[in-house]
Design an enzyme around this catalytic site. Sequence first.
Site, PDB file in Angstrom:
ATOM      1  N   ALA A  64       0.870  -1.172   0.000  1.00 19.02           N
ATOM      2  CA  ALA A  64       0.000   0.000   0.000  1.00 19.02           C
ATOM      3  C   ALA A  64       0.910   1.226   0.000  1.00 19.02           C
ATOM      4  O   ALA A  64       2.090   1.129   0.342  1.00 19.02           O
ATOM      5  CB  ALA A  64      -0.880  -0.032   1.235  1.00 19.02           C
ATOM      6  N   GLY A 109       0.832  -4.991   0.985  1.00 19.85           N
ATOM      7  CA  GLY A 109      -0.295  -5.146   0.064  1.00 19.85           C
ATOM      8  C   GLY A 109       0.058  -5.935  -1.193  1.00 19.85           C
ATOM      9  O   GLY A 109      -0.827  -6.504  -1.832  1.00 19.85           O
ATOM     10  N   GLU A 112      -0.170  -9.479  -0.171  1.00 17.69           N
ATOM     11  CA  GLU A 112      -1.606  -9.733   0.009  1.00 17.69           C
ATOM     12  C   GLU A 112      -2.328  -9.850  -1.330  1.00 17.69           C
ATOM     13  O   GLU A 112      -3.236 -10.661  -1.486  1.00 17.69           O
ATOM     14  CB  GLU A 112      -2.209  -8.612   0.867  1.00 17.69           C
ATOM     15  N   GLU A 132       4.456  -4.691   7.816  1.00 18.32           N
ATOM     16  CA  GLU A 132       3.594  -3.686   8.444  1.00 18.32           C
ATOM     17  C   GLU A 132       3.916  -3.364   9.899  1.00 18.32           C
ATOM     18  O   GLU A 132       3.890  -2.209  10.305  1.00 18.32           O
ATOM     19  CB  GLU A 132       2.113  -4.107   8.330  1.00 18.32           C
TER      20      GLU A 132
HETATM   21  N1  CAA Z   1       4.565   3.296  -0.761  1.00 21.54           N
HETATM   22  C1  CAA Z   1       4.926   4.435  -1.375  1.00 21.54           C
HETATM   23  N2  CAA Z   1       6.040   4.569  -2.111  1.00 21.54           N
HETATM   24  C2  CAA Z   1       6.821   3.497  -2.250  1.00 21.54           C
HETATM   25  C3  CAA Z   1       6.525   2.279  -1.636  1.00 21.54           C
HETATM   26  C4  CAA Z   1       5.319   2.177  -0.880  1.00 21.54           C
HETATM   27  N3  CAA Z   1       4.910   1.052  -0.311  1.00 21.54           N
HETATM   28  N4  CAA Z   1       7.485   1.393  -1.919  1.00 21.54           N
HETATM   29  C5  CAA Z   1       8.383   2.046  -2.694  1.00 21.54           C
HETATM   30  N5  CAA Z   1       7.982   3.321  -2.885  1.00 21.54           N
HETATM   31  C6  CAA Z   1       8.663   4.354  -3.645  1.00 21.54           C
HETATM   32  C7  CAA Z   1       9.813   4.976  -2.880  1.00 21.54           C
HETATM   33  O1  CAA Z   1       9.349   5.972  -1.988  1.00 21.54           O
HETATM   34  C8  CAA Z   1      10.654   5.528  -3.995  1.00 21.54           C
HETATM   35  O2  CAA Z   1      10.065   6.714  -4.443  1.00 21.54           O
HETATM   36  P1  CAA Z   1      11.010   8.006  -4.809  1.00 21.54           P
HETATM   37  O3  CAA Z   1      11.852   7.535  -5.959  1.00 21.54           O
HETATM   38  O4  CAA Z   1      10.022   9.062  -5.185  1.00 21.54           O
HETATM   39  O5  CAA Z   1      11.815   8.305  -3.600  1.00 21.54           O
HETATM   40  C9  CAA Z   1      10.494   4.502  -5.103  1.00 21.54           C
HETATM   41  O6  CAA Z   1       9.293   3.785  -4.784  1.00 21.54           O
HETATM   42  C10 CAA Z   1      11.624   3.512  -5.183  1.00 21.54           C
HETATM   43  O7  CAA Z   1      11.785   2.938  -3.903  1.00 21.54           O
HETATM   44  P2  CAA Z   1      13.184   2.851  -3.122  1.00 21.54           P
HETATM   45  O8  CAA Z   1      14.052   4.001  -3.506  1.00 21.54           O
HETATM   46  O9  CAA Z   1      12.885   2.669  -1.673  1.00 21.54           O
HETATM   47  O10 CAA Z   1      13.780   1.520  -3.770  1.00 21.54           O
HETATM   48  P3  CAA Z   1      14.789   0.496  -3.085  1.00 21.54           P
HETATM   49  O11 CAA Z   1      15.199  -0.430  -4.176  1.00 21.54           O
HETATM   50  O12 CAA Z   1      15.853   1.201  -2.350  1.00 21.54           O
HETATM   51  O13 CAA Z   1      13.916  -0.306  -2.010  1.00 21.54           O
HETATM   52  C11 CAA Z   1      11.989  -1.498  -1.199  1.00 21.54           C
HETATM   53  C12 CAA Z   1      12.870  -1.126  -2.422  1.00 21.54           C
HETATM   54  C13 CAA Z   1      12.786  -2.404  -0.263  1.00 21.54           C
HETATM   55  C14 CAA Z   1      10.776  -2.260  -1.736  1.00 21.54           C
HETATM   56  C15 CAA Z   1      11.572  -0.208  -0.463  1.00 21.54           C
HETATM   57  O14 CAA Z   1      11.014   0.697  -1.400  1.00 21.54           O
HETATM   58  C16 CAA Z   1      10.513  -0.461   0.579  1.00 21.54           C
HETATM   59  O15 CAA Z   1      10.826  -0.941   1.649  1.00 21.54           O
HETATM   60  N6  CAA Z   1       9.239  -0.097   0.282  1.00 21.54           N
HETATM   61  C17 CAA Z   1       8.173  -0.209   1.242  1.00 21.54           C
HETATM   62  C18 CAA Z   1       7.723  -1.651   1.415  1.00 21.54           C
HETATM   63  C19 CAA Z   1       6.675  -1.742   2.467  1.00 21.54           C
HETATM   64  O16 CAA Z   1       6.900  -1.462   3.625  1.00 21.54           O
HETATM   65  N7  CAA Z   1       5.453  -2.172   2.070  1.00 21.54           N
HETATM   66  C20 CAA Z   1       4.349  -2.321   2.948  1.00 21.54           C
HETATM   67  C21 CAA Z   1       3.482  -1.102   2.933  1.00 21.54           C
HETATM   68  S1  CAA Z   1       2.255  -1.108   4.185  1.00 21.54           S
HETATM   69  C22 CAA Z   1       0.966  -2.041   3.548  1.00 21.54           C
HETATM   70  O17 CAA Z   1       1.050  -2.584   2.465  1.00 21.54           O
HETATM   71  C23 CAA Z   1      -0.231  -2.103   4.418  1.00 21.54           C
HETATM   72  C24 CAA Z   1      -1.324  -2.990   3.954  1.00 21.54           C
HETATM   73  O18 CAA Z   1      -1.296  -4.181   4.132  1.00 21.54           O
HETATM   74  C25 CAA Z   1      -2.511  -2.435   3.337  1.00 21.54           C
END
Ligand code: CAA
Length: 259
Positions: A64, A109, A112, A132
Amino acid sequence: MENVLLEKQGHVSIITINRPKALNALATEVLKDLEAVVKTVEADKDTYVAVITGAGDKSFVAGADIVEMKDKDVAQAKEYSAYGNQIFRAIEQLHCPVIAAVNGFALGGGCELSLSCDIRIASENAVFGQPEVGLGITPGFGGTQRLARTVGVGFAKEMIYTARNIKADKALAIGLVNKVVPQEELMPTVLKMANGIAKNAPIAVAQSKKAINNGLQLDIDGGVAEEVKDFAECFNTEDQKYGMECFVNRVKEKEFKNK
Ligand code: CAA
């Protein structure tokens, strides 16, 4: 629909989450497009199998959208979780099987979303996780429910409580994915499986999906009753008569009519 693409190849509909700059994170605009595309596929009974994947070679769906979520209050969070869950449930209940082609990060997500599909095939670079609790929330798009139903309670609790990601080989070992292939073989492998399924009687495949999914929510007697009903209904189809005639007459090349 730019956030979610829909392509049809024969009887297979391919849904691509298309927000690669944000690793296909599910912002509300993406969810809205996904909802619309899922409705289109549900209405298209000529789709015998659907495939869901992510654009690019790095990410299936990175979860998400955290940026969008961070300022939500309780009521807004409830609405967001309910909305995502409604779409994922619609995917789970699509009339046809859905295969997730997991081409990279499947986090939160994203994991999921893959769990709402019938079958998961992953590329070698795929990473699964429910991060999460490290963000101060629980999984909110079905992860607390479907992960345990897929990999068992122990592995689900380990993944959710530790928030640690797992690689494709571990996902295979715990039964989260059916198969792991090199990235360039992912779509060919998924499409081969999809086309193989599509060759069978579509109504019988759909009835099987219904029997399995509905039966899992019931006790064994209820599940068996569901199977009896779904089995018997197949005998109201032309494809049942045709399929059995083909067997009796030793016809190997079959073409079912979805009737
Ligand atoms: N939400 C919003 N933006 C996201 C994102 C997310 N879940 N995941 C990645 N992005 C964005 C980053 O902010 C970044 O944007 P910018 O270029 O504008 O800065 C872009 O995507 C590229 O990401 P990274 O620079 O972080 O890429 P990376 O290769 O260094 O890392 C990653 C990759 C490990 C996947 C890292 O992006 C990450 O940890 N993302 C979040 C993963 C996460 O925590 N997901 C769970 C979300 S909560 C959820 O999903 C709740 C639910 O059940 C409903």
